[in-house]
Design an enzyme around this catalytic site. Structure first.
Site, PDB file in Angstrom:
ATOM      1  N   SER A   1      38.801  46.693  34.861  1.00 18.50           N
ATOM      2  CA  SER A   1      38.811  45.365  35.478  1.00 18.50           C
ATOM      3  C   SER A   1      38.819  44.230  34.454  1.00 18.50           C
ATOM      4  CB  SER A   1      37.578  45.221  36.364  1.00 18.50           C
ATOM      5  OG  SER A   1      37.415  43.878  36.736  1.00 18.50           O
ATOM      6  N   SER A   2      39.554  43.173  34.800  1.00 20.67           N
ATOM      7  CA  SER A   2      39.626  42.004  33.925  1.00 20.67           C
ATOM      8  C   SER A   2      38.275  41.295  33.832  1.00 20.67           C
ATOM      9  CB  SER A   2      40.689  41.036  34.418  1.00 20.67           C
ATOM     10  OG  SER A   2      40.318  40.517  35.672  1.00 20.67           O
TER      11      SER A   2
END
Lengths: 128, 384
Positions: free
Chosen positions: A58-59
């Site tokens: 995930s960013s």
């Protein structure tokens, strides 16, 4: 070679062939990798020149990189073979230099060697 | 990357630490995506608002930068975790509520429009065709590129925030041109919003940055939003081009077999303990249509409806809200099915929804079972 975030740093290399998921596998307080399946399990990435293929996951992991820096447990610089946006933006938030290198260059770097990074000099990376 | 003199100065810190950080984000993103320069953008839509997604690290970061940071262009924001109007009806811990409040305050301090919506394209005026924007909400980026004539990449929370603070974005990928890698032929007959959601989910898996889709009839708003929502969930693709595309594109059918595979991936339960409608949030058209469909009917179980605050207020004035509440609906604004802390596996085993995007997050983030049904089937089966 490509510079994603500019800057200077000098320190010992911690190298892994495993990508790193900053969300959930790095302890923000200590900088220790908490994922049992990771090559760097139980090792701290604090004050290192962290050399790894790329970030994954995930960013939101970018916030973890920012937290590491705020907690003084972040790497001094990161060197990757593939540009990913989590590492790019996380290090941009935290002001940690990031350089992208080729696979051949990656092979030349060994765990434990001392290394300096200077994005203003001709040789971005200098080994000692 | 080529920077103007002013951009260089900002990157060096001449205009303060906040702008320096914002330009570092733009340059890092631009170098990572092979952009040659920055271009002006007129509107930024931020993700990273829900405490459930950004956590303590995000909350602390925003609290810190909001002391100085100010947005430079029109900036709207994604849903947060709950609706302050009725959060007391849900069993949510105080820590979540206070951290969410801090995030909300930080964004408002920076000057964003407190939209808390994932459908900015439905509640704000659309700038003229060809305008560059910076949308971090995936369904909104896809909608903007495919239906609204705008140009955006699928931005991250960070690149969109940097755009909001600077009015710039790296000139790369969909901002420059579209090169669809695949043409999808829609073969499903009599599709409903669930079929379009699954088509989107399929397209997101096979598309790189854009896809051609042929064989689509005329979609209503519910259906086109379902398709954008599904697509944003499964991959990096951020634009649909309607039609066959060039003959060099690989062609893939989306038929019963492909649809069944996706249905089996996301549908994990025979029935649901409660129903959710809205992911993406429902617009006024959908609320109006739902009110008409529920005339004389009531839900047999809980039904949560997610809609932007501005739509909720309009619906209240028109009288729809009364009607929906009479039918047993709980109407929530400022939040959304997706990544809602209001649905947890301690109290709910499974959820019925017509949203593919909602289904994906309910299954993977909330850890509850999902029962997929079209709106018509939901009304048929779950009301009397």
């Amino acid at each position: 070679m490509k510079v994603l975030v500019a800057g200077q740093a000098k320190g010992p290399v911690i190298k892994t062939n495993h990508p790193i998921n900053f969300l959930g596998t790095v302890d923000k307080k200590s900088g220790i990798i908490s994922d049992k399946n990771h090559e760097l399990y139980n090792k701290s990435i604090k004050d290192s020149i962290l050399v790894f293929p790329s970030g994954i996951g995930s960013s939101v992991g970018a916030y973890t990189i920012y937290s590491l820096k705020s907690n003084l447990t972040a790497p001094l610089a990161m060197i990757c073979t593939k540009a990913d946006l989590t590492v790019a933006t996380g290090c941009a938030l935290a002001n940690i230099p990031v350089i992208i290198i080729s696979n051949e260059e990656f092979q030349k770097i060994n765990d434990g060697m001392n290394c300096s990074v200077d994005t203003n000099s001709q040789n971005l990376i200098h080994y000692e | 990357m080529e920077l103007t003199r002013d951009e260089e100065l900002s990157l060096k810190g001449e205009h303060g630490e906040i702008l320096q950080m914002a330009y570092r984000i733009l340059v890092a993103t631009g170098e990572a995506t092979d952009a040659e320069k920055l271009v002006p953008v007129e509107w930024s839509h931020l993700s990273g608002v829900n405490y459930n997604t950004i956590g303590d690290a995000g909350e602390e970061f925003l609290s810190q930068i909001s002391r100085e940071a100010k947005v430079k262009i029109r900036t709207t924001v994604n849903p947060m975790g709950f609706d302050f109007d009725n959060v007391q009806n849900y069993d949510l811990d105080d820590n979540f509520i206070s951290k969410q409040l801090s995030i909300k305050n930080s964004y408002e301090k920076m000057g964003v429009i407190p939209s808390f919506s994932c459908i900015p394209y439905e509640i704000f005026d659309i700038p003229k065709s060809g305008t560059q924007v910076s949308f971090a909400e995936s369904n909104a980026a896809i909608h903007a590129n495919s239906y609204d004539g705008l140009k955006t990449n699928k931005e991250s929370a960070f690149s969109a925030l940097a755009s909001a603070l600077t009015g710039k974005s790296p000139f790369s990928s969909l901002r420059k041109n579209d090169e669809p890698n695949v043409t999808i032929k829609m073969k499903i007959e009599n599709p409903n919003e669930l079929s379009y959601g699954m088509l989107g989910f399929f397209a997101g898996k096979v598309g790189n940055t854009s896809v051609n889709i042929s064989g689509l009839g005329t979609l209503d708003k519910r259906q086109s939003k379902a398709m954008c929502g599904g697509m944003g969930t499964s991959g990096t693709c951020a634009k649909i081009i309607f039609g066959d595309g060039s003959s060099e594109c690989e062609e893939i059918d989306f038929d019963k077999k492909e649809m069944q595979t996706i249905f089996d991936e996301l549908n994990t339960s025979e029935k649901g303990d409660l129903i959710t409608l809205g992911s993406p949030q429902l617009g006024l058209d959908e609320i109006s249509d739902l009110t008409a469909k529920l005339k004389g009917r009531s839900f047999k179980k809980r039904c949560m409806i997610f809609t932007p605050r501005t739509v909720k207020e309009q619906a209240r004035k028109i009288g729809y809200l009364n009607e929906l509440e009479r039918a047993g609906c709980e109407i929530l604004s400022d939040c959304c099915t997706c990544l809602s802390p209001l649905i947890n596996k301690e109290s709910v085993d499974s959820v019925t929804t017509n949203s593919i995007k909602g289904a994906f997050y309910l299954k993977n983030s909330n850890g509850v079972g999902v029962n997929l049904k079209s709106l018509l089937d939901i009304i048929e089966d779950e009301t009397n």
